[in-house]
Design a protein around this motif. Structure first.
Motif, mmCIF file in Angstrom:
data_model
loop_
_atom_site.group_PDB
_atom_site.id
_atom_site.type_symbol
_atom_site.label_atom_id
_atom_site.label_comp_id
_atom_site.label_asym_id
_atom_site.label_seq_id
_atom_site.Cartn_x
_atom_site.Cartn_y
_atom_site.Cartn_z
ATOM 1 N N THR A 1 9.370 8.212 3.543
ATOM 2 C CA THR A 1 10.187 9.552 3.067
ATOM 3 C C THR A 1 9.386 10.755 3.628
ATOM 4 N N LEU A 2 10.126 11.539 4.410
ATOM 5 C CA LEU A 2 9.538 12.761 4.944
ATOM 6 C C LEU A 2 10.394 13.970 4.629
ATOM 7 N N ALA A 3 9.891 14.837 3.855
ATOM 8 C CA ALA A 3 10.585 16.126 3.591
ATOM 9 C C ALA A 3 9.795 17.371 4.324
ATOM 10 N N PRO B 1 5.647 23.614 5.695
ATOM 11 C CA PRO B 1 5.725 22.577 4.653
ATOM 12 C C PRO B 1 6.150 21.280 4.927
ATOM 13 N N ALA B 2 5.374 20.329 4.842
ATOM 14 C CA ALA B 2 5.854 18.806 5.332
ATOM 15 C C ALA B 2 5.014 18.039 4.585
ATOM 16 N N LEU B 3 5.822 17.095 3.926
ATOM 17 C CA LEU B 3 5.050 16.304 3.061
ATOM 18 C C LEU B 3 5.828 14.728 3.094
ATOM 19 N N ALA B 4 4.915 13.643 3.199
ATOM 20 C CA ALA B 4 5.632 12.338 3.336
ATOM 21 C C ALA B 4 5.107 11.251 2.294
ATOM 22 N N THR B 5 5.702 10.253 1.982
ATOM 23 C CA THR B 5 5.354 9.075 1.156
ATOM 24 C C THR B 5 5.600 7.953 2.283
ATOM 25 N N VAL B 6 4.764 6.929 2.140
ATOM 26 C CA VAL B 6 4.711 5.660 3.185
ATOM 27 C C VAL B 6 4.462 4.524 1.902
ATOM 28 N N ARG B 7 5.259 3.580 2.378
ATOM 29 C CA ARG B 7 5.126 2.204 1.553
ATOM 30 C C ARG B 7 4.778 1.094 2.639
ATOM 31 N N THR C 1 0.999 -1.284 0.040
ATOM 32 C CA THR C 1 -0.101 0.127 -0.032
ATOM 33 C C THR C 1 0.861 1.226 0.143
ATOM 34 N N TRP C 2 0.755 1.982 -0.782
ATOM 35 C CA TRP C 2 1.395 3.401 -1.091
ATOM 36 C C TRP C 2 0.532 4.489 -0.491
ATOM 37 N N LEU C 3 0.773 5.327 0.498
ATOM 38 C CA LEU C 3 0.208 6.252 1.022
ATOM 39 C C LEU C 3 0.959 7.825 0.823
ATOM 40 N N THR C 4 0.328 8.897 1.038
ATOM 41 C CA THR C 4 0.816 10.183 1.131
ATOM 42 C C THR C 4 0.397 10.786 2.469
#
Length: 467
Positions: free
Chosen positions: A348-350, A329-335, A318-321
């Protein structure tokens, strides 16, 4: 004019409102559906799709329309109805604009881009019989070959929308590359950049003077054998486009980047998302504002709901944001992936910072300690790079990130062994976190300003791999 048009309305478009919008081409055009009714299409008399409209989604996360469209609306929930026009038919873009304009007029909303909005009837004058039928039923794909699915995007910011997410999934299932073609002024969001990072997927920039080049590597590209590939010299080396290296703009914006992996025993009471929430709280002072499986990010943050989604999809990944509040500003992706060792989260968090903003480097050690103690930390790498505060990616050369710290979770440190893990011959010596008998190990590599930190990290990683 853009081929994507979005209606933003305070009320949900009902079926009859959608149908009224789809009469933007007059009574001679037909209406069809695909994806079990999730996509409605305005079609030419021969059935060829002209405009594809995705089911409206309710955006409940403040600031999402501004982040993705630079089109601010009230922070009240707003319905996002996106229409994508065929690039092969001249009238299609105006039909999409008329569809969105009619929705906005009836429901009291707005249209992005504003200049696309109209309520005119757009007659179909193009002889569609002279245009080849597209070889794909995926609305986002403009060109399909045996090896590649090509998507043409001319919107200023290319987000990982459900259109693109579906196109990527279909490409992966068919063993094809996904290649997105944009003008040089376009930028990518972090989720889109992440999706295109692995070859043969590419971001293809079409420059009016410099031809085609890769927006992430700068390699000059050409269309060959049904895909965009690098142009190579007699020695087989790729060339770098001048536009990629010359169109750089120096700024003092920075991005703090965290790459972490967690592992949990598979159990009925497992709740995912705790590691990401801990990172947000330590570094921004608040949990994520929202999450989703695509952009725009539309759901309020809820670890229970995202866990239920991942469990329903298992054993498939499952891939999430996830996104933070607009002020930071903070954005992440999660697998999320089921493995023999349990359930893993690759995160991954930026986070973006301006020149006058203080980086929360002091919080990294406490964050690492909590991740190791409570969230099954495997590894955590933190780095800093000079890049846009808004976390978007431009098609020019960027400085590589510089490592700040690296952490081994308790279990990984135990597997490597204290004699090896705690005594790298060239440093740095780790800080022990947690239980004395089985601590996590936190290695400080610098403050993100010394490029030599990469060499120190590589030596450390090579030393740890000996185990």
């Amino acid at each position: 004019m853009t081929k994507d048009v979005i209606a933003l309305t305070p009320k949900m478009p009902e079926l009859r409102t959608l149908l009224a919008g789809l009469y933007s081409g007059g009574p001679d055009l037909a209406v069809g559906t695909r994806a079990d009714g999730a996509v409605v299409q305005l079609c030419a008399p021969d059935g060829r799709p002209l405009v594809s409209v995705e089911a409206p989604i309710l955006i409940q996360v403040p600031g999402e329309t501004t982040r993705l469209l630079d089109h601010a609306v009230d922070d009240e929930p707003v319905w996002w109805t996106e229409a994508r026009a065929s690039t092969a038919i001249a009238e299609a873009a105006r039909l999409a604009g008329s569809f969105a304009g009619r929705l906005a007029t009836v429901l009291g909303g707005t249209v992005w881009p504003p200049e696309a909005a109209t309520t005119d009837v757009i007659p179909l004058t193009t002889d569609v019989s002279a245009i080849s039928v597209p070889a794909t039923s995926t609305p986002a794909v403009d060109v399909l070959t045996n090896s590649t699915a090509v998507v043409i995007q001319d919107r200023p910011l290319v987000a990982m929308t459900s259109w693109l997410s579906d196109a990527l999934s279909d490409a992966v299932a068919a063993d094809r590359a996904l290649q997105i073609v944009t003008p040089p002024t376009a930028r990518l969001t972090l989720p889109t950049r992440t999706a295109l990072r692995g070859l043969p997927n590419r971001w293809v920039v079409q420059h009016p003077e410099h031809g085609y080049y890769d927006g992430l590597s700068g390699a000059v590209l050409h269309w060959k054998n049904g895909t965009f590939t690098p142009v190579r010299d007699e020695n087989g080396a790729a060339q770098v486009a001048d536009a990629f290296t010359l169109n750089t703009t120096d700024s003092n914006d920075r991005q703090l980047l965290l790459t972490l992996r967690t592992r949990h025993p598979a159990s009925e009471d497992l709740v995912l998302g705790g590691a990401l929430e801990a990172a947000f709280r330590h570094l921004t002072g608040a949990p994520p504002a929202g999450w989703s499986t695509a952009e725009p990010i539309n759901l309020p943050w809820n670890t229970r709901e995202l866990t239920e989604l991942a469990r329903a999809r298992a054993p498939r990944p499952t891939w999430l944001t996830a996104v933070g509040n607009p002020e930071r500003p903070a954005l992440a992706t999660v697998r999320v992936l089921r493995t023999p060792g349990g359930v893993e989260e690759d995160i991954t968090l930026a986070l973006g910072y301006g020149d006058d903003e203080t980086l929360p480097l002091h919080a990294l050690e406490d964050l690492a300690a909590e991740l190791a103690a409570e969230h099954g930390l495997v590894t955590l790498l933190t780095a800093l790079r000079a890049a846009r505060r808004d976390l978007t990616v431009s098609a020019h050369l960027e400085h590589p990130p510089i490592p700040v710290a690296f952490t081994l979770g308790n279990t990984e440190a135990r597997h490597i062994g204290p004699a090896l893990a705690e005594n790298p011959p060239q440093g740095p010596l780790p800080v022990r976190l947690g239980p004395t008998a089985e601590p996590a190990l936190h290695y400080r590599l610098g403050d993100g300003t010394d490029p030599h930190a990469w060499a120190a990290f590589q030596r450390l990683a090579q030393h740890l791999r000996q185990a």
